[in-house]
Design a protein around this motif. Structure first.
Motif, PDB file in Angstrom:
ATOM      1  N   GLY A   1       0.709  -1.142  -0.105  1.00 43.07           N
ATOM      2  CA  GLY A   1      -0.064  -0.036  -0.070  1.00 43.07           C
ATOM      3  C   GLY A   1       0.626   1.332   0.085  1.00 43.07           C
ATOM      4  N   GLY A   2       2.058   1.120  -0.117  1.00 42.01           N
ATOM      5  CA  GLY A   2       3.027   2.073  -0.236  1.00 42.01           C
ATOM      6  C   GLY A   2       3.415   2.825   1.057  1.00 42.01           C
ATOM      7  N   TYR A   3       3.405   2.056   2.013  1.00 40.11           N
ATOM      8  CA  TYR A   3       3.952   2.620   3.616  1.00 40.11           C
ATOM      9  C   TYR A   3       5.455   2.844   3.285  1.00 40.11           C
ATOM     10  N   SER A   4       6.132   1.749   3.049  1.00 38.78           N
ATOM     11  CA  SER A   4       7.724   1.841   3.063  1.00 38.78           C
ATOM     12  C   SER A   4       7.850   2.912   2.010  1.00 38.78           C
ATOM     13  N   THR A   5       7.174   2.968   0.788  1.00 40.62           N
ATOM     14  CA  THR A   5       7.317   3.949  -0.161  1.00 40.62           C
ATOM     15  C   THR A   5       7.203   5.262   0.309  1.00 40.62           C
ATOM     16  N   ILE A   6       6.209   5.843   1.101  1.00 40.36           N
ATOM     17  CA  ILE A   6       6.215   7.114   1.631  1.00 40.36           C
ATOM     18  C   ILE A   6       7.468   7.369   2.341  1.00 40.36           C
ATOM     19  N   TRP A   7       8.006   6.492   3.381  1.00 43.38           N
ATOM     20  CA  TRP A   7       9.035   6.644   4.041  1.00 43.38           C
ATOM     21  C   TRP A   7      10.461   7.056   3.333  1.00 43.38           C
ATOM     22  N   LEU A   8      10.712   6.345   2.384  1.00 41.73           N
ATOM     23  CA  LEU A   8      11.610   6.392   1.364  1.00 41.73           C
ATOM     24  C   LEU A   8      11.511   7.766   0.511  1.00 41.73           C
TER      25      LEU A   8
END
Ligand SMILES: C[S@@+](CC[C@H](N)C(=O)[O-])C[C@H]1O[C@@H](n2cnc3c(N)ncnc32)[C@H](O)[C@@H]1O
Length: 223
Positions: A69-76
């Motif tokens: 769902g893009g959780y790690s994507t947001i952090w990165l």
């Protein structure tokens, strides 16, 4: 108290001290949950670690394999400068759709791109397009393909780039030389390849926490 309860408590304590509540990240988890996505995103303190590694690396271009769902994507992506770029690869169209919504709400849709389809196809496509090398690659998809993802990561990076692999411990199963589990075998081959590759300097760390007993690998691409 069980070990898992203790690990949860310590993760909660770390998060309460070091990771302030964040509307976009909290909403990303809520929407992922509401859409029925599995609970396999990185924990908040792991996401923050990815973010800090990307900032420390001065990353301008990030590749993620396995979006959910893009959780790690947001952090990165939050580690990138305004003209940075993050490409994330996801097999499931529904996961990709949820991730696009989460990234847009986080204000990151201009610098991120979610590509749908088998990651091996998307990686070949990226190479065909002649994309600029990535400064950081985060591998977090189907583990049996990790050896292939490592191969692509090497082709799509430059000396000095970082390659991070998630879930390399699997409650200790990685240390079982007789495992017939394709996930474990994929991780074992991935670690073996990293250890023997002349252009990689690598380590792996086991962790306990809200996500159980697991860990990550970290490799630097050498000149
Ligand atoms: C562990 S989750 C990613 C979690 C995410 N990185 C995070 O921490 O928020 C793995 C994701 O990889 C996707 N995936 C599995 N096999 C894939 C493949 N062959 N190509 C691309 N994505 C794949 C799954 O659908 C799932 O969404």
């Amino acid at each position: 108290m069980s070990d898992q309860q203790l690990w949860n408590d310590v993760d909660d304590y770390f998060s309460s001290q070091l990771i302030p509540a964040d509307d976009a990240l909290d909403a990303a988890l809520r929407d992922s949950d509401a859409a029925g996505l599995p609970h396999i995103a990185v924990a908040p303190n792991q996401g923050k670690l990815l973010h800090l590694l990307a900032v420390t690396q001065g990353a301008r271009r990030i590749l993620e394999i396995g979006t959910l769902g893009g959780y790690s994507t947001i952090w990165l992506a939050r580690a990138l400068p305004a003209d940075g770029r993050l490409i994330t690869l996801e097999y499931e169209p529904r996961h990709a759709e949820v991730a696009r919504g989460n990234l847009a709400r986080a204000g990151l849709d201009k610098i991120t791109e979610v590509r749908t389809g088998p990651a091996l196809d998307s990686l070949a496509q990226l190479a065909d397009e002649g994309v600029e090398p990535f400064d950081l690659v985060f591998i977090d998809a189907d583990k049996p393909n990790n050896p292939h993802y490592l191969d692509w990561a090497l082709r799509l990076t430059r000396p000095g780039s970082l390659i991070i692999g998630d879930n390399v411990v699997r409650s200790g199963a990685v240390a079982d030389p007789h495992s017939d589990n394709p996930t474990v075998q994929g991780i074992q081959r991935f670690l073996e390849l990293m250890g023997e590759h002349p252009k990689l300097d690598a380590t792996a760390v086991q962790t306990v926490g809200a996500k159980g007993h697991d860990g990550f690998s970290l490799a630097r691409v050498l000149p």
